[in-house]
Design an enzyme around this catalytic site. Structure first.
Site, PDB file in Angstrom:
ATOM      1  N   GLU A 264       0.843  -1.192   0.000  1.00 24.28           N
ATOM      2  CA  GLU A 264       0.000   0.000   0.000  1.00 24.28           C
ATOM      3  C   GLU A 264       0.886   1.253   0.000  1.00 24.28           C
ATOM      4  O   GLU A 264       1.908   1.307   0.697  1.00 24.28           O
ATOM      5  CB  GLU A 264      -0.888  -0.009   1.249  1.00 24.28           C
ATOM      6  N   LYS A 340     -10.201   0.964  -1.884  1.00 19.94           N
ATOM      7  CA  LYS A 340     -10.277   0.650  -0.464  1.00 19.94           C
ATOM      8  C   LYS A 340     -11.657   1.065   0.038  1.00 19.94           C
ATOM      9  O   LYS A 340     -12.135   2.165  -0.257  1.00 19.94           O
ATOM     10  CB  LYS A 340      -9.176   1.391   0.298  1.00 19.94           C
ATOM     11  N   CYS A 374      -5.234  -3.258   3.135  1.00 21.78           N
ATOM     12  CA  CYS A 374      -4.894  -3.004   4.544  1.00 21.78           C
ATOM     13  C   CYS A 374      -6.092  -3.131   5.490  1.00 21.78           C
ATOM     14  O   CYS A 374      -6.529  -4.244   5.797  1.00 21.78           O
ATOM     15  CB  CYS A 374      -4.226  -1.628   4.655  1.00 21.78           C
TER      16      CYS A 374
END
Length: 509
Positions: A264, A340, A374
């Site tokens: 990321e 995300k 993440c």
């Protein structure tokens, strides 16, 4: 007879075996006509020799399994035993059939209790896999039904056997060997008075069945992945950082990897080139100005080096809204994106990033993959939604500054691998960026996790890097193992979900 006295061997029947086969069938099938005639057994051996299996003890036949090839579409629908037999008592074998039909499995009465029937069933299953057949079908007698017919319908009897309230010597055994009852057959074998003419249509699916197709179009089952534990370092230009990207893609492709994963915000060092880092919102938007170029150049590298690239993540501006996005750059030149979905408090507060609204599984030439960036992997609903779309590999690019943050990602990622029976690859960055506000330290240990079962490493960790050291990590993943785990594993997390009580659904916005 003692178990240690047995000397067992499985082999195929020959024409010379008819007399002991007849004696065994007459003993076991005394209530439904006894043995097949000699010409029937000989014809089975001629038409489908591999399907006629016997179990010997010290050279004496104590069990047999007889099978033919059959058309799945025809015999997965209602039929009777007579549909398999012509007027001369020849059993009809279809050499072009895409399924096996189990005719008989029988064990001599004095050899029962040693689970010998299971050996014959396993031999049949292995033959089904070797011949790339769709399934094993069988019409199963229910010989104890006559004892309960006065107060139970056939359907109620089947349910009672399934719930183990009633024992049926054939159906109970079939269910314990992974066969599923797909329908009730009426007048299957009218002379079977104990079953009152009824039978179950049983099916065991070959999870490795692959329809005939071009080798070029066949999806790989052995997949190699590479991940870059990326060292954050100061750079003087975009070109310098892209040179580093190409170096790693080149290195990973040299090892014939199918995928390479970046962390990321791997290109965050470019923030150091921003004219004003004191305004964090403007600094991250400055970084976003390079995203289109990185996507295009990494896509070209995917084609040039013949490798599927997961680009870690980068900030993306769309209609004046900032997102955190990862790209899948396939080696055929196509590109997909996954935004995300769950934004951390830091991203939301300091960078004004918003969450995406779509979640997809992507088809590739090396399996079906998902991407969770993440924080997203810490929400089990997302992994479950991807698993419901038959995901094989989950890629998790992450950025964490401290060990406790890293451990949240790691432990949640490993849970996703176990509960969704898939592989999970996590990849982060290391090093320091003192010249970049809010990205000054990193902590990572990249890893590959598997389900937790006998065919995987004992700790369910396929590979992992040295913490906080720039390096490449490789792992070979067997997608066929996932099929076996989902079907015949020690536990079946996906199959055993109580969808009658709960479900996870995606609401489109």
């Amino acid at each position: 007879m003692m178990l240690e006295d047995l000397h067992l061997k499985i082999r195929n029947l020959t024409n010379n075996d008819y007399e002991p086969v007849k004696a065994l069938m007459d003993k076991v099938y005394h209530d439904i006509g006894g043995s097949w005639p000699k010409h029937t057994i000989h014809q089975l051996i001629k038409d489908f020799p591999e399907g006629q299996i016997c179990l010997e003890d010290h050279g004496n036949i104590v069990g047999i399994a007889l099978s033919v090839q059959a058309n799945y579409q025809r015999f997965s629908n209602p039929h009777t035993y007579d549909d398999l037999v012509d007027q001369k008592e020849n059993i009809l074998n279809d050499p072009e059939g895409d399924a096996m039909y189990g005719l008989d499995v029988l064990i001599s009465p004095e050899y029962r209790g040693y689970r010998l029937g299971r050996r014959l069933y396993e031999a049949r299953k292995e033959l089904c896999r070797q011949h790339n057949l769709r399934a094993i079908l069988a019409g199963g007698r229910i010989p104890n039904y006559h004892q309960h017919a006065h107060n139970l319908s056939p359907a109620e009897y089947l349910e009672s056997v399934r719930e183990k309230k009633i024992y049926d010597p054939i159906l109970s055994f079939q269910l314990s060997n992974d066969f599923q009852v797909t329908r009730l057959l009426k007048r299957y074998l009218p002379e079977d008075e104990k079953s009152q003419g009824y039978a179950t249509l049983l099916e065991w699916k070959n999870i490795f069945y692959a329809p005939e197709t071009s080798v070029i179009r066949t999806r790989k089952t052995q997949v190699r992945i590479g991940a870059i534990q990326w060292q954050m370092r100061e750079v003087a230009s975009v070109d310098e950082l892209l040179t580093q990207v190409e170096y790693f893609i080149d290195a990973v492709s040299d090892y014939k990897s199918d995928f390479v994963l970046f962390p990321e915000f791997f290109n965050a060092p470019l923030i150091g080139l921003s004219p004003d880092q004191s305004n964090q919102t403007e600094a991250i938007r400055f970084l976003a100005s390079f995203t289109e170029r990185f996507k295009n150049e990494m896509s070209q590298l995917a084609v040039s080096y013949n490798i599927n690239v997961i680009t870690g993540s980068m900030p993306l501006m769309e209609d004046d809204i900032l997102y955190n996005v990862s790209y899948l750059c396939r080696r055929d030149g196509t590109v997909e994106e996954q935004k995300k979905i769950h934004i951390t408090p830091h991203e939301r507060r300091d960078w004004i990033i918003q969450g995406g609204n779509e979640l997809r599984v992507f088809d590739t030439d090396a399996g079906r993959v998902g991407i969770l960036i993440c924080y997203d992997v810490e929400f089990p609903e997302l992994g479950r939604l991807l698993a419901q779309q038959d995901m094989d590999i989950l890629f998790v690019p992450f950025w964490t500054d401290t060990k406790n943050g890293y451990l949240r990602v790691r432990h949640c990622a490993q849970a996703r691998a176990i509960e969704n029976e898939c592989y999970v690859v996590i990849c982060g960055s290391c090093g320091n960026l003192p010249q970049v506000e809010n990205l000054d330290i990193q902590y990572s240990q990249s890893s590959v996790f598997s389900p937790s079962d006998f065919s995987y490493p004992h700790d369910a960790v396929m590979a992992e890097t040295t913490p906080n050291t720039e390096m490449i990590m490789f792992a070979d993943l067997d997608l066929d193992k996932l099929k076996l785990t989902r079907s015949e594993g020690s536990v079946n997390n996906l199959k055993d979900r109580r969808t009658d009580l709960y479900s996870v659904n995606w609401h489109k916005k």
